[in-house]
Design a protein around this motif. Structure first.
Motif, PDB file in Angstrom:
ATOM      1  N   SER A 178       1.094  17.574   3.270  1.00 39.71           N
ATOM      2  CA  SER A 178       1.936  16.381   3.342  1.00 39.71           C
ATOM      3  C   SER A 178       1.143  15.277   4.023  1.00 39.71           C
ATOM      4  CB  SER A 178       3.202  16.648   4.149  1.00 39.71           C
ATOM      5  OG  SER A 178       4.035  17.557   3.481  1.00 39.71           O
ATOM      6  N   LEU A 179       1.239  14.104   3.464  1.00 39.90           N
ATOM      7  CA  LEU A 179       0.566  12.929   4.020  1.00 39.90           C
ATOM      8  C   LEU A 179       1.632  11.865   4.251  1.00 39.90           C
ATOM      9  CD1 LEU A 179      -2.059  11.366   4.702  1.00 39.90           C
ATOM     10  CD2 LEU A 179      -2.091  10.645   2.291  1.00 39.90           C
ATOM     11  N   HIS A 180       1.907  11.549   5.505  1.00 44.88           N
ATOM     12  CA  HIS A 180       2.884  10.523   5.853  1.00 44.88           C
ATOM     13  C   HIS A 180       2.190   9.177   5.804  1.00 44.88           C
ATOM     14  CE1 HIS A 180       5.960  13.414   7.018  1.00 44.88           C
ATOM     15  NE2 HIS A 180       4.918  14.153   7.332  1.00 44.88           N
ATOM     16  N   ILE A 181       2.816   8.232   5.123  1.00 47.96           N
ATOM     17  CA  ILE A 181       2.163   6.945   4.888  1.00 47.96           C
ATOM     18  C   ILE A 181       3.096   5.797   5.280  1.00 47.96           C
ATOM     19  CG2 ILE A 181       0.612   7.772   3.098  1.00 47.96           C
ATOM     20  CD1 ILE A 181       2.600   6.821   1.022  1.00 47.96           C
ATOM     21  N   PRO A 182       2.521   4.681   5.697  1.00 47.81           N
ATOM     22  CA  PRO A 182       3.338   3.514   6.025  1.00 47.81           C
ATOM     23  C   PRO A 182       3.745   2.782   4.747  1.00 47.81           C
ATOM     24  CG  PRO A 182       1.035   2.988   6.317  1.00 47.81           C
ATOM     25  CD  PRO A 182       1.106   4.454   5.947  1.00 47.81           C
ATOM     26  N   ASN A 183       4.656   1.853   4.883  1.00 49.66           N
ATOM     27  CA  ASN A 183       5.050   1.018   3.756  1.00 49.66           C
ATOM     28  C   ASN A 183       4.000  -0.074   3.590  1.00 49.66           C
ATOM     29  OD1 ASN A 183       6.497  -1.311   2.382  1.00 49.66           O
ATOM     30  ND2 ASN A 183       7.857   0.420   2.081  1.00 49.66           N
TER      31      ASN A 183
ATOM     32  N   LYS B 255      11.769  -0.016   1.861  1.00 55.82           N
ATOM     33  CA  LYS B 255      11.327  -0.770   3.049  1.00 55.82           C
ATOM     34  C   LYS B 255      10.729   0.105   4.139  1.00 55.82           C
ATOM     35  CE  LYS B 255      13.632  -4.848   2.114  1.00 55.82           C
ATOM     36  NZ  LYS B 255      12.902  -5.309   0.978  1.00 55.82           N
ATOM     37  N   GLY B 256      10.971   1.400   4.108  1.00 55.26           N
ATOM     38  CA  GLY B 256      10.547   2.254   5.203  1.00 55.26           C
ATOM     39  C   GLY B 256       9.290   3.042   4.891  1.00 55.26           C
ATOM     40  N   PRO B 257       9.016   4.034   5.716  1.00 57.07           N
ATOM     41  CA  PRO B 257       7.839   4.883   5.506  1.00 57.07           C
ATOM     42  C   PRO B 257       8.028   5.756   4.272  1.00 57.07           C
ATOM     43  CG  PRO B 257       9.212   5.794   7.221  1.00 57.07           C
ATOM     44  CD  PRO B 257       9.818   4.467   6.854  1.00 57.07           C
TER      45      PRO B 257
ATOM     46  N   ILE C  50       3.583  17.582  -7.279  1.00 58.00           N
ATOM     47  CA  ILE C  50       3.249  16.350  -6.567  1.00 58.00           C
ATOM     48  C   ILE C  50       4.556  15.612  -6.356  1.00 58.00           C
ATOM     49  CG2 ILE C  50       1.966  14.183  -6.666  1.00 58.00           C
ATOM     50  CD1 ILE C  50       0.213  15.617  -8.841  1.00 58.00           C
ATOM     51  N   GLY C  51       4.804  15.176  -5.136  1.00 52.87           N
ATOM     52  CA  GLY C  51       6.041  14.463  -4.878  1.00 52.87           C
ATOM     53  C   GLY C  51       5.856  13.357  -3.874  1.00 52.87           C
ATOM     54  N   ALA C  52       6.769  12.405  -3.940  1.00 52.95           N
ATOM     55  CA  ALA C  52       6.770  11.302  -2.985  1.00 52.95           C
ATOM     56  C   ALA C  52       8.160  11.191  -2.387  1.00 52.95           C
ATOM     57  CB  ALA C  52       6.375   9.998  -3.663  1.00 52.95           C
ATOM     58  N   TRP C  53       8.206  11.148  -1.067  1.00 51.06           N
ATOM     59  CA  TRP C  53       9.453  10.929  -0.340  1.00 51.06           C
ATOM     60  C   TRP C  53       9.497   9.475   0.084  1.00 51.06           C
ATOM     61  CZ3 TRP C  53       9.903   9.011   4.589  1.00 51.06           C
ATOM     62  CH2 TRP C  53      11.201   8.969   5.104  1.00 51.06           C
ATOM     63  N   ASP C  54      10.692   8.897   0.036  1.00 51.45           N
ATOM     64  CA  ASP C  54      10.881   7.581   0.638  1.00 51.45           C
ATOM     65  C   ASP C  54      12.240   7.541   1.314  1.00 51.45           C
ATOM     66  OD1 ASP C  54      12.947   6.414  -1.172  1.00 51.45           O
ATOM     67  OD2 ASP C  54      11.342   6.423  -2.652  1.00 51.45           O
ATOM     68  N   ALA C  55      12.480   6.510   2.088  1.00 56.84           N
ATOM     69  CA  ALA C  55      13.671   6.430   2.930  1.00 56.84           C
ATOM     70  C   ALA C  55      14.913   5.909   2.203  1.00 56.84           C
ATOM     71  CB  ALA C  55      13.378   5.543   4.139  1.00 56.84           C
ATOM     72  N   ASP C  56      14.797   5.541   0.943  1.00 56.35           N
ATOM     73  CA  ASP C  56      15.933   5.041   0.177  1.00 56.35           C
ATOM     74  C   ASP C  56      16.616   6.196  -0.544  1.00 56.35           C
ATOM     75  OD1 ASP C  56      17.741   3.793  -1.484  1.00 56.35           O
ATOM     76  OD2 ASP C  56      16.262   2.547  -2.499  1.00 56.35           O
ATOM     77  N   PRO C  57      17.894   6.469  -0.243  1.00 46.70           N
ATOM     78  CA  PRO C  57      18.564   7.604  -0.875  1.00 46.70           C
ATOM     79  C   PRO C  57      19.003   7.343  -2.313  1.00 46.70           C
ATOM     80  CG  PRO C  57      20.072   6.513   0.611  1.00 46.70           C
ATOM     81  CD  PRO C  57      18.735   5.826   0.777  1.00 46.70           C
ATOM     82  N   GLY C  58      18.908   6.103  -2.776  1.00 48.65           N
ATOM     83  CA  GLY C  58      19.347   5.778  -4.138  1.00 48.65           C
ATOM     84  C   GLY C  58      18.437   6.399  -5.184  1.00 48.65           C
TER      85      GLY C  58
END
Length: 136
Positions: free
Chosen positions: A10-15, A59-61, A76-84
């Motif tokens: 996992s690689l946590h990345i900024p916006n 808008k978030g990480p 391969i997956g990407a997580w973001d802070a928007d639940p929509g």
């Protein structure tokens, strides 16, 4: 590590749009070190689209997650802070005509399977958009 052993990164990345390049290069290194160079080109394309969507449309990480499951599935997956939910992919011909909106059409065209799921953990909400490639 042999190909028959599972692993996950996992690689946590900024916006930040520069995170797309960092994610792509990190993925290339991971796959090369695990002897999966044959998957690099398509995997990089897919990760670029997923991470780019996460960074551009929220808008978030965000985070890139890469998982190998024997006998030969790369997720391969990407997580973001928007639940929509993500915008549904347009048919590829329509998506190619526009400057934006091609990401998930490319993912659908190049991956064996893709999907998304809402996430809620420790008070944080968001979504996880993923795709899988078979190593065959």
């Amino acid at each position: 590590m042999p190909e028959n052993e599972p692993w996950e990164y996992s690689l946590h990345i900024p916006n930040d749009l520069r995170a797309v390049t960092v994610s792509r290069r990190t993925l290339r290194l991971i796959l090369t070190m695990h002897g999966l160079i044959r998957l690099v080109d398509v995997a990089e394309l897919l990760a670029t689209e997923l991470v780019s969507n996460a960074v551009r449309h929220t808008k978030g990480p965000a985070a890139l997650r890469v998982r190998w499951s024997p006998p030969g599935t790369l997720r391969i997956g990407a997580w973001d802070a928007d639940p929509g939910p993500p915008e549904p992919p347009r048919p590829f011909g329509q998506a190619a005509e526009r400057e934006d909106g091609r990401g998930l059409a490319l993912v659908r065209a190049c991956a064996d399977v893709w999907g998304w799921q809402p996430l809620a953990r420790e008070g944080s909400r968001g979504k996880y958009v993923w795709c899988e490639l078979g190593a065959a």
